[in-house]
Design a protein around this motif. Structure first.
Motif, mmCIF file in Angstrom:
data_model
loop_
_atom_site.group_PDB
_atom_site.id
_atom_site.type_symbol
_atom_site.label_atom_id
_atom_site.label_comp_id
_atom_site.label_asym_id
_atom_site.label_seq_id
_atom_site.Cartn_x
_atom_site.Cartn_y
_atom_site.Cartn_z
ATOM 1 N N ASP A 167 0.846 -1.194 0.000
ATOM 2 C CA ASP A 167 0.000 0.000 0.000
ATOM 3 C C ASP A 167 0.877 1.237 0.000
ATOM 4 O O ASP A 167 0.586 2.235 0.621
ATOM 5 N N HIS A 168 1.975 1.141 -0.669
ATOM 6 C CA HIS A 168 2.876 2.263 -0.858
ATOM 7 C C HIS A 168 2.148 3.361 -1.618
ATOM 8 O O HIS A 168 1.357 3.080 -2.506
ATOM 9 N N PRO A 169 2.407 4.614 -1.254
ATOM 10 C CA PRO A 169 1.689 5.705 -1.933
ATOM 11 C C PRO A 169 1.900 5.737 -3.447
ATOM 12 O O PRO A 169 0.975 5.998 -4.194
ATOM 13 N N ASP A 170 3.127 5.422 -3.874
ATOM 14 C CA ASP A 170 3.373 5.411 -5.309
ATOM 15 C C ASP A 170 2.769 4.155 -5.916
ATOM 16 O O ASP A 170 3.141 3.052 -5.549
ATOM 17 N N PRO A 171 1.832 4.301 -6.844
ATOM 18 C CA PRO A 171 1.130 3.097 -7.341
ATOM 19 C C PRO A 171 2.051 2.118 -8.048
ATOM 20 O O PRO A 171 1.872 0.912 -7.968
ATOM 21 N N GLU A 172 3.069 2.635 -8.749
ATOM 22 C CA GLU A 172 3.990 1.719 -9.448
ATOM 23 C C GLU A 172 4.703 0.819 -8.466
ATOM 24 O O GLU A 172 4.834 -0.390 -8.668
ATOM 25 N N ILE A 173 5.172 1.444 -7.382
ATOM 26 C CA ILE A 173 5.917 0.655 -6.407
ATOM 27 C C ILE A 173 4.978 -0.315 -5.699
ATOM 28 O O ILE A 173 5.353 -1.455 -5.409
ATOM 29 N N ALA A 174 3.748 0.130 -5.450
ATOM 30 C CA ALA A 174 2.793 -0.773 -4.803
ATOM 31 C C ALA A 174 2.544 -1.977 -5.692
ATOM 32 O O ALA A 174 2.499 -3.125 -5.233
ATOM 33 N N GLU A 175 2.405 -1.714 -6.972
ATOM 34 C CA GLU A 175 2.180 -2.797 -7.922
ATOM 35 C C GLU A 175 3.365 -3.737 -7.948
ATOM 36 O O GLU A 175 3.232 -4.966 -7.910
ATOM 37 N N ALA A 176 4.561 -3.170 -7.989
ATOM 38 C CA ALA A 176 5.763 -4.006 -8.009
ATOM 39 C C ALA A 176 5.851 -4.844 -6.740
ATOM 40 O O ALA A 176 6.215 -6.029 -6.776
ATOM 41 N N ASN A 177 5.490 -4.236 -5.618
ATOM 42 C CA ASN A 177 5.550 -4.985 -4.362
ATOM 43 C C ASN A 177 4.528 -6.102 -4.328
ATOM 44 O O ASN A 177 4.765 -7.160 -3.753
ATOM 45 N N ARG A 178 3.410 -5.854 -4.956
ATOM 46 C CA ARG A 178 2.390 -6.905 -4.994
ATOM 47 C C ARG A 178 2.897 -8.111 -5.780
ATOM 48 O O ARG A 178 2.731 -9.262 -5.381
ATOM 49 N N ILE A 179 3.547 -7.839 -6.897
ATOM 50 C CA ILE A 179 4.093 -8.944 -7.691
ATOM 51 C C ILE A 179 5.170 -9.668 -6.900
ATOM 52 O O ILE A 179 5.243 -10.898 -6.889
ATOM 53 N N ARG A 180 5.999 -8.914 -6.221
ATOM 54 C CA ARG A 180 7.060 -9.521 -5.446
ATOM 55 C C ARG A 180 6.492 -10.392 -4.343
ATOM 56 O O ARG A 180 6.996 -11.477 -4.060
ATOM 57 N N ALA A 181 5.440 -9.913 -3.717
ATOM 58 C CA ALA A 181 4.843 -10.707 -2.643
ATOM 59 C C ALA A 181 4.284 -12.010 -3.205
ATOM 60 O O ALA A 181 4.403 -13.067 -2.583
#
Lengths: 375, 73
Positions: free
Chosen positions: A353-367
């Motif tokens: 739930d990082h404020p930057d949507p790109e990073i949030a998306e990347a983190n979701r994939i990583r998870a």
């Protein structure tokens, strides 16, 4: 030309049989010395000799993806296309386990769905150990039945993509195949009988107290599965008639039965390959559970109770029949809320739930891949 | 956190965000998630050096914005 398929060979799945192996892996095999030296001019008979010399299975390994002799022989079999009898002989032979696995692999690639299930399922009973070379070059231990399971359930093995076969229950529903009978079924039945005997003793001691029902294991098994929905419906109608007073007992019974069903459900999963609709039902039911519980708290009566129990689906619909009392509802809801907050905390650690949507998306994939979040 | 560019010179150019302490194997998984190929089929090279799966990006001295070559096995 050594790499051409036999012109008399049939096309498999609409294409040159060698195309079942992907282009890159195929080129690697053609360049391999084992292929060039040993696999030149092999026929069905000499192939058997080579197969007997195998001592490990595997796909390609190492940085340059060197192929194993196993897949070289698979490609050779695809090239010469031995008769089905020969392949079945490979599978039936008991002495050489690698020959067996070679035959099974070839049949999985080229055989019809029925043949695949018919000839590969008996191999589930073979517990012998096999040596498998993994992608990084190391050897790992596996067993024949594990390999067969991979062949039947996964769609990629030993660096070769498996062609699709129909699911077993489709063939069963058409009557082409019989339901799978496991060799361990006799062992399960013995266990059941033992527990039934224990349970009978328990019931005699405790009288009609239904609480004992959930201490021992419920005797309802696959055989009684069909009987259970009817016994449910019958009991519910009794409850509907005596609303208020018997609600206490009814609640306990529901809870106990739900617990039993949870346990039984785990056992079913081991053997029951038919209930493929389960996953979908489970998700749908979970969404409905929350809504239904609130509604039921207000709505005192059998009106709600009737519909879910009457449903014929054997899925988690039954779990929805929770207790209708408001006090119990609140307790369960607070538990649910706690779970949600703890899940939210976990998400924050993941960084999804990082404020930057790109990073949030990347983190979701990583998870989803099992990696830690970005720093 | 750094961003690596992988190019296979056949039309696939991928920008992947990753950590310095990720291994090449993890990077391959991220690339596979973005491109749709299987992770085992991907080979990451720099000129003739094939990058090994178990070594981290920091050890290979891969920095932010660096371009790597994407090949297939």
């Amino acid at each position: 030309m050594a790499n051409r398929t036999d012109p008399a060979a049939k096309s498999i799945r609409g294409t040159n049989p060698q195309n079942l192996v992907e282009k890159i892996v195929r080129s690697k095999i053609y360049q391999n010395t084992y292929w060039k030296e040993q696999c030149f001019g092999l026929t069905a008979e000499t192939l058997v000799d080579k197969a007997m010399e195998l001592d490990h299975i595997g796909g390609t390994h190492g940085g340059t993806r060197r192929p194993t002799p196993f897949i070289c022989l698979i490609l050779k079999m695809l090239q010469i296309q031995p008769e089905k009898d020969i392949v079945v002989e490979f599978i039936k032979n008991d002495d050489y386990k690698y020959v067996r696995v070679l035959g099974a692999f070839y049949l999985r690639l080229t055989g019809t769905d029925i043949d695949v299930y018919r000839y590969l399922e008996p191999l589930y009973n073979d517990y012998r150990k096999l040596r498998m070379q993994s992608a990084d070059g190391k050897f790992v231990l596996t067993h024949v039945d594990e390999v067969i399971d991979e062949l039947l359930t996964k769609d990629y093995a030993c660096d070769i993509a498996m062609p699709r076969v129909k699911k077993r229950w489709t063939l069963e529903s058409h009557g082409i195949l019989e339901p799978r009978k496991s060799v361990l079924e006799d062992d399960f039945e013995e266990e059941e009988e033992k527990e039934e005997n224990e349970q009978m003793d328990g019931v005699e001691n405790g009288g009609n107290d239904e609480k004992d029902y959930h201490h021992g294991r419920s005797p309802t098994r696959e055989r009684d599965r069909d009987r259970r929905p009817d016994s449910h419906r019958y009991r519910d109608r009794d409850y509907d008639r005596d609303y208020d007073r018997d609600r206490g007992r009814g609640r306990d019974r529901d809870r106990d039965r739900d617990r039993d069903r949870d346990r039984d459900r785990d056992r079913y999963r081991l053997r029951d390959e038919k209930d493929y609709g389960r996953e979908r039902d489970r998700d749908r039911d979970r969404e409905r559970e929350g809504r239904d519980r609130e509604r039921r708290g207000r709505d005192r009566g059998g009106g709600r109770r009737r519909s879910p129990s009457r449903s014929r689906s054997r899925s988690r619909d039954r779990k929805r029949r929770r207790s209708p009392s408001p006090r119990k509802n609140e307790a369960e809801e607070t538990k649910k809320k706690e779970k949600k907050t703890s899940e939210k905390k976990e998400k924050k650690d993941d960084g999804t739930d990082h404020p930057d949507p790109e990073i949030a998306e990347a983190n979701r994939i990583r998870a989803s891949l099992g990696l830690k979040p970005l720093k | 956190m750094l961003e690596v560019v992988l190019n296979d010179r056949l039309g696939k150019k991928v920008r992947v965000k990753c950590n310095e302490d990720d291994t090449i194997g993890d990077l391959k998984k991220l690339v596979a998630a973005q491109t749709g190929t299987k992770a085992e089929k991907i080979r990451i090279q720099k000129w003739y050096t094939i990058y090994k799966d178990h070594i981290t990006l920091a050890d290979y001295e891969i920095h932010d914005g660096m371009g790597l070559e994407l090949y297939y096995n």
